[in-house]
Design an enzyme around this catalytic site. Sequence first.
Site: not given
Ligand code: URA
Length: 433
Positions: A82, A161, A168, A183, A187
């Site tokens: 990621h 999230d 956000r 966050s 995921k």
């Molecule tokens: N990517 C994400 O999934 N969440 C964040 O808060 C910042 C970048």
Amino acid sequence: MRMYDIIQTKKQGNELSDKEIKYFVKGITDGSIPDYQISALLMAICLNGMTEHETFLLTEEMMHSGEVVDLSAFGNNTVDKHSTGGVGDKTTLIVAPIVAACGYLVPKMSGRGLGHTGGTLDKLESIPCFKTELTSSEFSSAVETCGMAVISQTANIAPADKKLYALRDVTATVDSVPLIASSVMSKKLASGAQNIVLDVTMGSGAFIKDLDSARKIAKLMVAIGKAAGRNTAAFITNMDVPLGYAIGNSLEVIEAVSLLKGEKIEDLKEVCISLAAGMIALVSNKDINTAKTIAAEALDSGRALEQFKRWINAQGGDNAFTEDFSLLPHAKLVFEYRAKSDGYIASMNTEIVGKASAVLGAGRTVQGESVDLSAGIKLLKKTGDCCHSGEVIALLYTSASERADSSSELLDAAIVFSNTAPAEQPVIYEYID
Ligand code: URA
């Protein structure tokens, strides 16, 4: 329990109790807490931070706010990656085939671009007939037969999230170490892979602007992953300059395939080999240098390109475009962008370069907006390169000339020229495992 008191506690810089965090995430998920109270708490967290214990619990609760994918049938063999977001970041299209070509399984859920950053899903949708929405059984079967699948993150993965991230984004609370870490990790943990490599981007084109914060986020995410029983490692990578030369969806697919075919694109290759090596090292227990050799061999031998083609077919796509790029969406108009002075490109504000691509049609300013898959920027020169005043240093791909005008104005603001060469920057800052 009252949300008012929870906000007050965090406003005063105190630690939230486990019960309060659970109440907060449950209320986000079932819609019982109004957006203005969620936003107020987000701002208090942004200003006063969270302890490690609070961040771990917030992550765990968000992970369990929806479906948790069960990949246990694949044992320890699954590995995910990621990125925290960037400009020109097409690494998934290269890294996942490299790792799958080495015999490991890459089940991956990806997102769309927002604001100045791009998203893998948008890039994939520029491939003719490619399906990004698969059912769980189609997803597992693609992973089993082809070694990899990249699909749209389903609505039910970490829905808390999703809600928080949308708030956000509009309340200036993205740049918080505990909020970014929870966050991303909620995921990734919900997506089910046993091994996770994080690409923590840092610089003018990333959410994280300095090495100190990048280190804190990377270490925190690695600790969260390990505490959840997943092998986790992180790279801190340079996002002070766009990655590679192409920015925009089909343009980035072309660049990714070009690298898989052996074209020399130094920074992109270095990041991809490092990320792939990090994934191979975790899943196989090999040391990182051995894993780098394995990853480089898979790329240089063409095995990763063959894997890429199999993957496109496995998700319904037509891989003929790898031999004929004209089969991908192409822009109606191409404009030349010229250097404003003689000298070196001293710096490029990469967030503004990302916006310059977005205004051409490649990005969206609000969630759900459609994008022009053919739009974007092809840089001909980057930071550190020397150029003459009037020399073409970028090509702008779009469907409307007024978009090219806005994009050029942004590039004027983003690119700084100097008589002296800027100091060379590393592509990879750190590896944290
Ligand atoms: N990517 C994400 O999934 N969440 C964040 O808060 C910042 C970048």
